[in-house]
Motif scaffolding. Structure first.
Motif, PDB file in Angstrom:
ATOM      1  N   THR A  53       0.826  -1.199   0.000  1.00  0.00           N
ATOM      2  CA  THR A  53       0.000   0.000   0.000  1.00  0.00           C
ATOM      3  C   THR A  53       0.865   1.255   0.000  1.00  0.00           C
ATOM      4  OG1 THR A  53      -1.636  -1.241   1.289  1.00  0.00           O
ATOM      5  CG2 THR A  53      -1.978   1.123   1.103  1.00  0.00           C
ATOM      6  N   ALA A  54       1.972   1.229   0.750  1.00  0.00           N
ATOM      7  CA  ALA A  54       2.902   2.362   0.741  1.00  0.00           C
ATOM      8  C   ALA A  54       3.471   2.578  -0.654  1.00  0.00           C
ATOM      9  CB  ALA A  54       4.033   2.118   1.741  1.00  0.00           C
ATOM     10  N   ALA A  55       3.775   1.477  -1.355  1.00  0.00           N
ATOM     11  CA  ALA A  55       4.296   1.594  -2.723  1.00  0.00           C
ATOM     12  C   ALA A  55       3.271   2.231  -3.653  1.00  0.00           C
ATOM     13  CB  ALA A  55       4.711   0.213  -3.241  1.00  0.00           C
ATOM     14  N   MET A  56       1.981   1.957  -3.409  1.00  0.00           N
ATOM     15  CA  MET A  56       0.937   2.588  -4.225  1.00  0.00           C
ATOM     16  C   MET A  56       0.945   4.104  -4.030  1.00  0.00           C
ATOM     17  SD  MET A  56      -2.399   0.164  -3.919  1.00  0.00           S
ATOM     18  CE  MET A  56      -2.481  -1.426  -4.733  1.00  0.00           C
ATOM     19  N   ALA A  57       1.115   4.536  -2.769  1.00  0.00           N
ATOM     20  CA  ALA A  57       1.145   5.972  -2.500  1.00  0.00           C
ATOM     21  C   ALA A  57       2.348   6.618  -3.173  1.00  0.00           C
ATOM     22  CB  ALA A  57       1.177   6.218  -0.994  1.00  0.00           C
ATOM     23  N   ALA A  58       3.441   5.853  -3.300  1.00  0.00           N
ATOM     24  CA  ALA A  58       4.654   6.388  -3.910  1.00  0.00           C
ATOM     25  C   ALA A  58       4.657   6.284  -5.422  1.00  0.00           C
ATOM     26  CB  ALA A  58       5.875   5.640  -3.353  1.00  0.00           C
ATOM     27  N   ASP A  59       3.666   5.628  -5.997  1.00  0.00           N
ATOM     28  CA  ASP A  59       3.637   5.403  -7.443  1.00  0.00           C
ATOM     29  C   ASP A  59       3.556   6.747  -8.177  1.00  0.00           C
ATOM     30  OD1 ASP A  59       3.251   4.651 -10.041  1.00  0.00           O
ATOM     31  OD2 ASP A  59       1.586   3.278  -9.638  1.00  0.00           O
ATOM     32  N   PRO A  60       4.557   7.084  -8.962  1.00  0.00           N
ATOM     33  CA  PRO A  60       4.546   8.375  -9.658  1.00  0.00           C
ATOM     34  C   PRO A  60       3.415   8.501 -10.669  1.00  0.00           C
ATOM     35  CG  PRO A  60       6.344   6.993 -10.468  1.00  0.00           C
ATOM     36  CD  PRO A  60       5.773   6.306  -9.264  1.00  0.00           C
ATOM     37  N   THR A  61       2.864   7.375 -11.103  1.00  0.00           N
ATOM     38  CA  THR A  61       1.770   7.421 -12.081  1.00  0.00           C
ATOM     39  C   THR A  61       0.554   8.138 -11.505  1.00  0.00           C
ATOM     40  OG1 THR A  61       2.523   5.323 -13.014  1.00  0.00           O
ATOM     41  CG2 THR A  61       0.295   6.032 -13.565  1.00  0.00           C
ATOM     42  N   LEU A  62       0.210   7.833 -10.247  1.00  0.00           N
ATOM     43  CA  LEU A  62      -0.949   8.471  -9.620  1.00  0.00           C
ATOM     44  C   LEU A  62      -0.720   9.966  -9.454  1.00  0.00           C
ATOM     45  CD1 LEU A  62      -3.684   8.369  -8.203  1.00  0.00           C
ATOM     46  CD2 LEU A  62      -2.499   7.698  -6.103  1.00  0.00           C
ATOM     47  N   VAL A  63       0.459  10.342  -8.964  1.00  0.00           N
ATOM     48  CA  VAL A  63       0.766  11.766  -8.771  1.00  0.00           C
ATOM     49  C   VAL A  63       0.775  12.493 -10.111  1.00  0.00           C
ATOM     50  CG1 VAL A  63       2.538  13.396  -8.024  1.00  0.00           C
ATOM     51  CG2 VAL A  63       2.032  11.378  -6.629  1.00  0.00           C
ATOM     52  N   ALA A  64       1.347  11.863 -11.130  1.00  0.00           N
ATOM     53  CA  ALA A  64       1.404  12.502 -12.451  1.00  0.00           C
ATOM     54  C   ALA A  64       0.002  12.701 -13.029  1.00  0.00           C
ATOM     55  CB  ALA A  64       2.253  11.657 -13.401  1.00  0.00           C
ATOM     56  N   ALA A  65      -0.870  11.703 -12.831  1.00  0.00           N
ATOM     57  CA  ALA A  65      -2.240  11.828 -13.343  1.00  0.00           C
ATOM     58  C   ALA A  65      -2.982  12.948 -12.622  1.00  0.00           C
ATOM     59  CB  ALA A  65      -2.984  10.506 -13.172  1.00  0.00           C
ATOM     60  N   ALA A  66      -2.757  13.071 -11.324  1.00  0.00           N
ATOM     61  CA  ALA A  66      -3.398  14.149 -10.567  1.00  0.00           C
ATOM     62  C   ALA A  66      -2.840  15.508 -11.000  1.00  0.00           C
ATOM     63  CB  ALA A  66      -3.184  13.941  -9.076  1.00  0.00           C
ATOM     64  N   ALA A  67      -1.520  15.565 -11.212  1.00  0.00           N
ATOM     65  CA  ALA A  67      -0.906  16.828 -11.631  1.00  0.00           C
ATOM     66  C   ALA A  67      -1.462  17.276 -12.983  1.00  0.00           C
ATOM     67  CB  ALA A  67       0.611  16.655 -11.716  1.00  0.00           C
ATOM     68  N   ARG A  68      -1.675  16.328 -13.889  1.00  0.00           N
ATOM     69  CA  ARG A  68      -2.222  16.673 -15.197  1.00  0.00           C
ATOM     70  C   ARG A  68      -3.628  17.267 -15.059  1.00  0.00           C
ATOM     71  NH1 ARG A  68      -1.525  12.197 -17.131  1.00  0.00           N
ATOM     72  NH2 ARG A  68      -3.623  11.305 -17.045  1.00  0.00           N
ATOM     73  N   ARG A  69      -4.414  16.730 -14.155  1.00  0.00           N
ATOM     74  CA  ARG A  69      -5.760  17.263 -13.947  1.00  0.00           C
ATOM     75  C   ARG A  69      -5.727  18.648 -13.317  1.00  0.00           C
ATOM     76  NH1 ARG A  69      -6.489  11.874 -14.313  1.00  0.00           N
ATOM     77  NH2 ARG A  69      -8.554  11.067 -14.871  1.00  0.00           N
ATOM     78  N   VAL A  70      -4.725  18.885 -12.485  1.00  0.00           N
ATOM     79  CA  VAL A  70      -4.573  20.224 -11.911  1.00  0.00           C
ATOM     80  C   VAL A  70      -4.255  21.232 -13.010  1.00  0.00           C
ATOM     81  CG1 VAL A  70      -3.096  21.678 -10.472  1.00  0.00           C
ATOM     82  CG2 VAL A  70      -3.909  19.470  -9.599  1.00  0.00           C
ATOM     83  N   ARG A  71      -3.308  20.905 -13.851  1.00  0.00           N
ATOM     84  CA  ARG A  71      -2.827  21.861 -14.856  1.00  0.00           C
ATOM     85  C   ARG A  71      -3.806  22.018 -16.018  1.00  0.00           C
ATOM     86  NH1 ARG A  71       2.286  23.122 -13.472  1.00  0.00           N
ATOM     87  NH2 ARG A  71       3.549  21.571 -12.377  1.00  0.00           N
ATOM     88  N   GLU A  72      -4.350  20.895 -16.511  1.00  0.00           N
ATOM     89  CA  GLU A  72      -5.198  20.964 -17.701  1.00  0.00           C
ATOM     90  C   GLU A  72      -6.648  21.310 -17.373  1.00  0.00           C
ATOM     91  OE1 GLU A  72      -4.777  17.292 -19.789  1.00  0.00           O
ATOM     92  OE2 GLU A  72      -2.625  17.562 -20.181  1.00  0.00           O
ATOM     93  N   ASP A  73      -7.166  20.779 -16.252  1.00  0.00           N
ATOM     94  CA  ASP A  73      -8.577  20.992 -15.927  1.00  0.00           C
ATOM     95  C   ASP A  73      -8.789  21.998 -14.803  1.00  0.00           C
ATOM     96  OD1 ASP A  73      -9.081  18.992 -17.801  1.00  0.00           O
ATOM     97  OD2 ASP A  73      -9.067  17.397 -16.278  1.00  0.00           O
ATOM     98  N   ARG A  74      -7.674  22.509 -14.256  1.00  0.00           N
ATOM     99  CA  ARG A  74      -7.743  23.494 -13.167  1.00  0.00           C
ATOM    100  C   ARG A  74      -8.539  22.949 -11.977  1.00  0.00           C
ATOM    101  NH1 ARG A  74      -4.114  27.174 -12.892  1.00  0.00           N
ATOM    102  NH2 ARG A  74      -5.536  28.468 -11.653  1.00  0.00           N
ATOM    103  N   LEU A  75      -8.325  21.664 -11.651  1.00  0.00           N
ATOM    104  CA  LEU A  75      -8.972  21.065 -10.481  1.00  0.00           C
ATOM    105  C   LEU A  75      -8.164  21.368  -9.238  1.00  0.00           C
ATOM    106  CD1 LEU A  75      -9.971  17.504 -11.797  1.00  0.00           C
ATOM    107  CD2 LEU A  75     -11.406  19.554 -11.639  1.00  0.00           C
TER     108      LEU A  75
END
Length: 527
Positions: A53-75
């Motif tokens: 579960t800790a490895a899931m939190a560290a997975d850069p894929t999740l953070v990158a997907a969230a960052a894309r939504r912040v930048r592109e969708d202004r979430l």
């Protein structure tokens, strides 16, 4: 019931996108550190679950997907994490078992990151200041892993299955659990109940006799290290362990050996394979607790719900039926070779009697090749896990190539019944009491008997005191379980003769349903 993290609003980001992305990264790192710290305090299966579960939190894929939504969708950061994790969870659910099981873990990580971002109370178990029965719709393995049996006296959930990770963790902790109970969430705070994990029942408004009977069952059983039927037939009762701390606990509980030593703790949560030297040190730390006793070491069971970046494919459409267990050695024979080298070195340095078995074996060729690989390292006692119907049906041929077999009843049940062990909707199917599963156990034991080869059980079925005499009657020679179950299983076996075990086995094989089989045995043993 555990509090839930509220879903964030869909309001748009008003500030800096860069600052919002930094906040996501910091929150994910905070959650990873918290879960890793919990893993360091846990042991066995609990530590493995928390590490994954800790490895899931560290997975850069999740953070990158969230960052894309912040930048592109202004979430907002919290909304971006919520949506990104939801997308990953939906994809995992579409893959089917066992990867669908990880969807709940992704949502658990999502809730923890969102809580860190918003200041909400993170997921967790309430602390009322006194012992209590925990009732929930479902319970994340990361929360289950840290439960204190002195505080949480039982668990009741509306979802899940009897062989789900949550249920397995509860049994390992010695906490009675009843899962997939209709109406579970109707239980009221403060209501008195009696939870019978063996029978899978919850008694509301119990009488004084109900309560006293439950207390007697909890305190009656003891374990002196031996398993034996009433007429003196010996049944080897040993422990499942997953790391040195669990081995120490098993030895303290009276286990005279290990029927399943899971070696994944050396590998999980790592980006690269541990060295031979690291593995030798880790294996010796387990073997040292069982001088002159048998320890069955299972080689790395990677794949499916235990992916490893350096060993398993990044994506499989159906990983439960994909490259897992021994199958990883086809593309990476060097990893297996180095592990066998480490096991052999550890065995030579300690006095434990080391047997080695491979997970997820389905063919005679696989068994023959594994036996040859073990022999090349001087490991004379090689065996196989029987986790597929194919292996059970071909046991007589498999055991012509290897020295022993061990039935992994969790996967054997899942594959036989085509039922995800974590889905409440198929929980009735996900039980080793299914007549089809028990028939496969019988066939496998018959195949072992043809060669004088022992066939044990190391799945959760071994820890069920009602099922234990049935398994003995079917021909099982050893039962390996969480150490907390040893006393109850030993007590049940001591009350029946070898002939009665055989009669119970014949009875369940004549039953047409799992419930009828369980009821028949319960009536014979508990009335």
């Amino acid at each position: 019931m555990p509090a839930r993290v509220p879903e964030p609003s869909t309001s748009r980001l008003s500030g800096s996108a860069d600052a919002a992305v930094r906040a996501v990264k910091e929150a994910a790192a905070q959650v990873e550190a918290d879960l890793a710290e919990r893993a360091g305090r846990a042991s066995g299966t609990a530590a493995d679950v928390l590490a994954v579960t800790a490895a899931m939190a560290a997975d850069p894929t999740l953070v990158a997907a969230a960052a894309r939504r912040v930048r592109e969708d202004r979430l907002t950061p919290e909304r971006a994490v919520w949506d990104a994790a939801g997308s990953v969870a939906t994809q995992l659910e579409a893959l089917g078992p066992p990867m669908s099981e990880r969807a709940r873990d992704v949502r658990d990580v999502r809730d923890r990151i969102v809580a860190a971002l918003t200041g909400a109370v993170p997921p967790g178990v309430p602390d009322p200041g006194h012992p209590f029965v925990l009732v929930a719709s479902d319970l994340a393995p990361a929360d289950t892993a840290m439960l204190d049996p002195a505080v949480v006296t039982a668990i009741v959930t509306a979802r899940g299955g009897p062989t789900s990770h949550m249920a397995i963790l509860a049994r390992a902790l010695g906490i009675p659990a009843v899962v997939a109970l209709p109406g579970a969430t109707d239980l009221a705070d403060g209501e008195e109940v009696v939870v019978d994990g063996m029978a899978g029942t919850v008694v509301r408004a119990p009488t004084a006799d109900d309560v006293e009977g439950a207390r007697r069952r909890v305190t009656a059983a003891t374990f002196d290290g031996r398993g034996m039927t009433r007429d003196g037939t010996e049944v080897e009762l040993v422990a499942n362990v997953a790391d040195p701390a669990a081995a120490e606990a098993a030895a303290a509980a009276g286990a005279r050996g290990v029927g399943l030593f899971r070696t994944e703790f050396c590998f999980l949560g790592r980006g690269e394979e541990p060295s031979i030297e690291e593995q030798v040190t880790a294996y010796r730390a387990v073997l040292s607790h069982f001088p002159d006793r048998r320890v069955v070491v299972r080689t790395l069971d990677a794949g499916a719900d235990k992916p490893l970046r350096f060993l398993t494919p990044e994506h499989e459409d159906n990983p439960a039926l994909g490259v897992r267990g021994l199958r990883t050695a086809v593309a990476h024979p060097d990893v297996l070779d180095r592990q066998l080298d480490a096991i052999a070195q550890a065995a030579a340095a300690e006095s434990a009697e080391v047997w080695v078995m491979a997970p997820m074996v389905a063919t005679v060729d696989e068994a023959r090749d594994f036996a040859a690989a073990c022999a090349a390292h001087g490991l004379e006692q090689s065996g196989v896990m029987i986790e597929t119907p194919a292996a059970a049906l071909q046991a007589r041929h498999l055991l012509a190539e290897v020295s022993f077999a061990s039935l992994g009843t969790n996967d054997l049940t899942q594959y036989t019944m085509a039922a995800d062990r974590d889905l409440a909707g198929v929980a009735a199917l996900s039980t080793p009491w299914q007549p089809a599963v028990l028939e496969l156990v019988r066939v496998a034991c018959e195949g072992g008997a043809m060669h004088g080869a022992p066939v044990g059980v190391c799945g959760e079925a071994a820890a069920d005191p009602l099922l234990a005499p049935v398994l003995v009657g079917l021909g099982v020679t050893s039962l390996s379980m969480t150490p907390r179950a040893l006393a109850d299983v030993a007590s049940t076996l001591a009350g029946v003769s070898r002939d009665e075990c055989a009669e119970l086995a014949r009875t369940v094989l004549e039953c047409s349903t799992a419930q009828a089989a369980r009821d028949a045995v319960r009536e014979r043993l508990l009335t």
